[in-house]
Design an enzyme around this catalytic site. Sequence first.
Site, PDB file in Angstrom:
ATOM      1  N   LYS A  75      31.471  41.856  41.343  1.00  0.00           N
ATOM      2  CA  LYS A  75      32.860  41.592  40.932  1.00  0.00           C
ATOM      3  C   LYS A  75      33.450  40.491  41.805  1.00  0.00           C
ATOM      4  CE  LYS A  75      36.541  44.304  41.940  1.00  0.00           C
ATOM      5  NZ  LYS A  75      37.675  43.452  42.313  1.00  0.00           N
ATOM      6  N   ASP A 134      37.408  39.657  37.854  1.00  0.00           N
ATOM      7  CA  ASP A 134      38.588  40.530  37.995  1.00  0.00           C
ATOM      8  C   ASP A 134      39.815  39.681  38.336  1.00  0.00           C
ATOM      9  OD1 ASP A 134      40.213  42.742  38.254  1.00  0.00           O
ATOM     10  OD2 ASP A 134      39.500  43.259  40.262  1.00  0.00           O
ATOM     11  N   LYS A 183      42.593  39.889  36.287  1.00  0.00           N
ATOM     12  CA  LYS A 183      43.728  40.647  35.719  1.00  0.00           C
ATOM     13  C   LYS A 183      44.681  39.739  34.940  1.00  0.00           C
ATOM     14  CE  LYS A 183      43.502  44.266  39.247  1.00  0.00           C
ATOM     15  NZ  LYS A 183      42.505  43.711  40.175  1.00  0.00           N
ATOM     16  N   ASP A 217      49.569  37.149  30.429  1.00  0.00           N
ATOM     17  CA  ASP A 217      50.299  35.937  30.042  1.00  0.00           C
ATOM     18  C   ASP A 217      50.596  36.042  28.550  1.00  0.00           C
ATOM     19  OD1 ASP A 217      51.332  33.301  30.005  1.00  0.00           O
ATOM     20  OD2 ASP A 217      49.870  32.662  31.500  1.00  0.00           O
ATOM     21  N   THR A 222      47.167  50.338  41.510  1.00  0.00           N
ATOM     22  CA  THR A 222      47.190  51.441  42.489  1.00  0.00           C
ATOM     23  C   THR A 222      48.195  51.173  43.609  1.00  0.00           C
ATOM     24  OG1 THR A 222      45.152  50.406  43.251  1.00  0.00           O
ATOM     25  CG2 THR A 222      44.933  52.545  42.230  1.00  0.00           C
ATOM     26  N   GLY A 270      33.232  48.078  47.204  1.00  0.00           N
ATOM     27  CA  GLY A 270      33.321  46.886  48.051  1.00  0.00           C
ATOM     28  C   GLY A 270      32.832  47.185  49.452  1.00  0.00           C
ATOM     29  N   ARG A 271      33.805  47.454  50.319  1.00  0.00           N
ATOM     30  CA  ARG A 271      33.499  47.530  51.751  1.00  0.00           C
ATOM     31  C   ARG A 271      32.475  48.580  52.134  1.00  0.00           C
ATOM     32  NH1 ARG A 271      39.826  47.250  52.704  1.00  0.00           N
ATOM     33  NH2 ARG A 271      39.604  48.335  50.704  1.00  0.00           N
TER      34      ARG A 271
HETATM   35  O1  C5P Z   1      36.381  47.745  49.427  1.00  0.00           O
HETATM   36  P1  C5P Z   1      36.774  48.600  48.259  1.00  0.00           P
HETATM   37  O2  C5P Z   1      35.631  49.471  47.760  1.00  0.00           O
HETATM   38  O3  C5P Z   1      38.045  49.361  48.492  1.00  0.00           O
HETATM   39  O4  C5P Z   1      37.064  47.535  47.099  1.00  0.00           O
HETATM   40  C1  C5P Z   1      37.471  47.943  45.830  1.00  0.00           C
HETATM   41  C2  C5P Z   1      37.566  46.773  44.911  1.00  0.00           C
HETATM   42  O5  C5P Z   1      38.111  47.219  43.674  1.00  0.00           O
HETATM   43  C3  C5P Z   1      38.460  45.643  45.391  1.00  0.00           C
HETATM   44  O6  C5P Z   1      37.879  44.422  44.903  1.00  0.00           O
HETATM   45  C4  C5P Z   1      39.778  45.897  44.711  1.00  0.00           C
HETATM   46  O7  C5P Z   1      40.484  44.723  44.458  1.00  0.00           O
HETATM   47  C5  C5P Z   1      39.329  46.537  43.393  1.00  0.00           C
HETATM   48  N1  C5P Z   1      40.310  47.414  42.760  1.00  0.00           N
HETATM   49  C6  C5P Z   1      40.853  48.521  43.382  1.00  0.00           C
HETATM   50  N2  C5P Z   1      41.767  49.304  42.724  1.00  0.00           N
HETATM   51  C7  C5P Z   1      42.111  49.020  41.480  1.00  0.00           C
HETATM   52  C8  C5P Z   1      41.567  47.916  40.838  1.00  0.00           C
HETATM   53  C9  C5P Z   1      40.654  47.135  41.514  1.00  0.00           C
HETATM   54  O8  C5P Z   1      40.520  48.795  44.515  1.00  0.00           O
HETATM   55  N3  C5P Z   1      42.963  49.810  40.850  1.00  0.00           N
END
Ligand code: C5P
Length: 234
Positions: A32, A60, A62, A65, A121, A211-212
């Site tokens: 992503k 992503d 989002k 428009d 969120t 992600g992390r």
């Molecule tokens: O590092 P982590 O696992 O928290 O990253 C989650 C990813 O999902 C990030 O790229 C964040 O922008 C995305 N995201 C999120 N919550 C959402 C939509 C997208 O954390 N509601």
Amino acid sequence: MDRRIICALDTGDLDEAIDLVHRFAPYVGAFKIGHGLTMPNGLRVVDILREHGAERIFLDLKFHDIPNSVALAVREAAKHGVWMLTLHLSGGPAMISAAVEEAAMYPEEQSPLLVGVSVLTSLDEATLQGFMGVNRTLPEQMAHLSQRGVELGLDGVVCSAHELKVLRPIVGHKVLVTPGIRGSVGDVHDQVRVGDAQTALADSADYLVIGRALTSKSDPVAALQQLGLDPVGA
Ligand code: C5P
């Protein structure tokens, strides 16, 4: 490889993103990317990451428009072979339909999956009602927008692990994409509605955005195992 896992490349540094793709491509189904990588590099970043082994890219950005502008954005994403992209459900029915119609112009293998974002969120119910003037509760608003989105032809919606059970009957066979995945131990960082991978999959998430919990680890196999996932895959 577990095709249900989407690795979030939350960096603005292209070299770092390429390095993560090299490391994680054998184990995850997609990557992503957001504004951090797309703003400095443009959509050529999709082609670059693919050349380095990222078979599927989830864009992503989002989109939100007027219908014509969102259709143009979907067109450019499709031209670059984006696999999945997000748009805001609050953009309204005409905007959603314009995106769906645009995506339908491409052959199935080139047509991006369109996934709706209902309520960010980062917004709480007080902001939703007080600032945005919405009369529903936050879960009601999420369910309402998600239902309308799939009725209008979207391929699925994004939701946290906490909403999966409520949304599955509403979206039927459409796709549920769940971020905010954490292990049973470890830092939740800035996430609020977190869940663990096994429970989210059992609660019918189709894809997990991680992600992390992955990218901060040097060993992809160990990182997936710590989340209770099988690196060889499902
Ligand atoms: O590092 P982590 O696992 O928290 O990253 C989650 C990813 O999902 C990030 O790229 C964040 O922008 C995305 N995201 C999120 N919550 C959402 C939509 C997208 O954390 N509601």
